[in-house]
Write an enzyme that holds these catalytic residues in place. Structure first.
Site, short mmCIF file in Angstrom:
data_model
loop_
_atom_site.label_atom_id
_atom_site.label_comp_id
_atom_site.label_asym_id
_atom_site.label_seq_id
_atom_site.Cartn_x
_atom_site.Cartn_y
_atom_site.Cartn_z
N CYS A 97 -18.90 -2.53 2.38
CA CYS A 97 -18.06 -1.37 2.67
C CYS A 97 -18.67 -0.63 3.85
O CYS A 97 -19.89 -0.68 4.08
CB CYS A 97 -18.00 -0.47 1.44
N TYR A 105 -15.84 9.88 -0.28
CA TYR A 105 -14.84 9.62 -1.32
C TYR A 105 -15.08 10.44 -2.59
O TYR A 105 -14.18 10.56 -3.43
CB TYR A 105 -14.79 8.12 -1.67
N HIS A 113 -17.37 3.28 -3.05
CA HIS A 113 -16.63 4.53 -2.90
C HIS A 113 -17.08 5.58 -3.91
O HIS A 113 -16.40 6.57 -4.15
CB HIS A 113 -15.10 4.33 -2.97
N ASN A 129 -10.62 -4.38 -0.36
CA ASN A 129 -10.63 -3.32 -1.36
C ASN A 129 -9.73 -3.63 -2.55
O ASN A 129 -8.80 -4.42 -2.41
CB ASN A 129 -10.16 -2.00 -0.71
N ARG A 136 0.83 -1.21 0.00
CA ARG A 136 0.00 0.00 0.00
C ARG A 136 0.87 1.26 0.00
O ARG A 136 0.54 2.24 -0.67
CB ARG A 136 -0.94 0.00 1.20
#
Length: 441
Positions: free
Chosen positions: A172, A252, A202, A150, A96
């Site tokens: 989510c 988001y 998102h 994700n 990440r």
């Protein structure tokens, strides 16, 4: 299921697992989980042992007959499972960090589920989830797969297109956070506020809000303003813009509607303070030190700082609703089935659904405002292209996905970022290196 439920959590060494265990404990009367298998990989063994021991202490303290198993053998765990949850991170937090730092070094968004970073998390994750689906088809074909790995939208689109598994739902925490924020604005308990959602993961919009059967959407839009989640800075929405938009955006959406401000802040943080991923890594290290405490037998308060709070509680709610055929309304990622006209019938939507023993039934939203349709279709095309790239290992398909994402916006930089991220993640992207389609600058 007369002898109780068997649940398998893949990515069991996650810092979120104590919340999952707490959720199963408090629902035990209506959701009798007799076996909870926590599965991880060798690189995550140390964390798995720590979390597994905490889970056992939590169960002992609660006095429920739930047996906790920890294993690195996924296939052993999956045999005759009733539900499988996935909360994994291919490449761990180090991956990440690369997803965020490399794009930012080129002045491009680096974020876990958006833009170039979101694409690469999808490229690494999708082949693993498809393998899990194959194992489930063989070892627990009637089990439900509940995925909150994700990027949920892209992962679900890939499973829908490239797997035979139909009993799968994506989840989510953003709709839950949004619903709670709306309830706070209205100064009502969340269970008294009915909100309908439609869109993508998102990129979901609130399409309606009512209390006691009365439409209060205008009131919420007027006061929406500074609503965000822990890991996303709150910049105020202009009420006039939201009124014209006609739906309520999620946190988001700021990456798209406030892209310049967010990119400037992200680049400044990258230069001065490090990325969100590096902060998360520090929080995780602190959490696991807390989890080691042999006197700890409950979910610690500090877990709420991790971001993504309520993920696990949402999973427990969903599993309980399927098991008990409650037919309540929850927001999940599932096949659209015509509920949103902006998407194809068989594409994945994030949408309010009635949850039954046979799975989610989407509630028809119909038409969204024309002003949001283009963005939704653009991100859906990104999810579709990204899932195809993950399955094929085709460089040009990955480049297509990069280029159609609105947070990229530069062909020359897209190629540079794509090449550098491919090199950085080579270990986890064998399909891209199985043939000679890799671009050479």
């Amino acid at each position: 299921m007369s002898e109780g439920i068997k649940i398998v959590t893949i990515g069991g060494g996650s810092s979120y697992t104590p919340e999952l265990v707490e959720g199963f404990i408090k629902r035990y009367d209506k959701l009798p989980v007799r076996e909870l298998w926590l599965v991880d990989i060798k690189e995550g063994q140390h964390k798995l042992e720590i979390v597994g021991n905490l889970a056992k202490r939590m169960v002992d303290k609660a006095g429920v007959p739930m047996k906790i198993y920890t294993t690195l053998n996924r296939r052993e765990a999956l045999v005759n499972a009733d539900f499988v949850t996935t909360q994994l991170r291919v490449g761990l937090l180090e991956a990440r960090i690369k997803d965020e730092r490399i794009p930012l070094s080129y002045g491009m968004f680096g974020q876990e589920t958006n833009g170039a970073g979101g694409l690469f998390k999808g490229l690494r994750t999708i082949p693993v989830l498809l393998d899990i689906c194959k194992d489930m088809d063989e070892l627990c074909k009637d089990a439900w797969l509940i995925n909150f790995t994700n990027p949920v939208g892209m992962v679900m689109e890939a499973i829908n297109r490239y797997s035979s598994r139909k009993k799968v739902i994506g989840l989510c925490n953003v709709p839950i956070d949004t619903h709670k924020a709306i309830a706070r604005i209205l100064e009502k308990p969340v269970e008294e506020v009915f909100a309908t959602f439609g869109g993508l993961n998102h990129m979901v919009y609130v399409t309606g809000v009512s209390v006691d059967g009365n439409n209060v959407m205008d009131k919420v839009i007027e006061k929406w303003g500074r609503q965000s989640v822990k890991n996303i800075k709150g910049i105020e929405w202009e009420p006039g813009f939201l009124k014209e938009l006609g739906v309520i955006p999620c946190s988001y959406h700021r990456y798209y509607y406030m892209a310049k401000e967010y990119l400037e802040e992200a680049i400044e943080n990258y230069k001065q303070h490090g990325t969100r991923a590096e902060k998360v890594k520090k929080i995780e290290e602190e959490l696991f030190e807390i989890y080691k405490d042999e006197n700890l037998a409950e979910k610690p308060k500090q877990l709420e700082q991790r971001g993504g709070a309520y993920y696990s509680d949402a999973a427990c709610n969903l599993i309980s609703s399927i098991y008990n055929d409650t037919r309540d309304i929850q927001v999940v990622n599932t096949v659209n089935r015509g509920a949103l006209t902006v998407l194809e019938y068989d594409e994945i939507a994030e949408i309010s659904c009635m949850i039954t023993k046979d799975g989610p039934i989407p509630i028809s939203v119909g038409k969204l405002p024309k002003a949001v349709n283009g963005l939704i279709q653009q991100i859906k095309s990104f999810e579709v292209a990204g899932s195809e790239a993950a399955v094929t290992g085709d460089y040009n398909k990955a480049l297509l996905a990069m280029m159609i994402n609105p947070l990229v916006g530069s062909q020359s930089y897209a190629i540079k970022v794509l090449d550098e991220l491919l090199k950085a993640h080579e270990k986890y992207l064998p399909r891209f290196f199985a043939h000679d389609t890799i671009h050479r600058a």
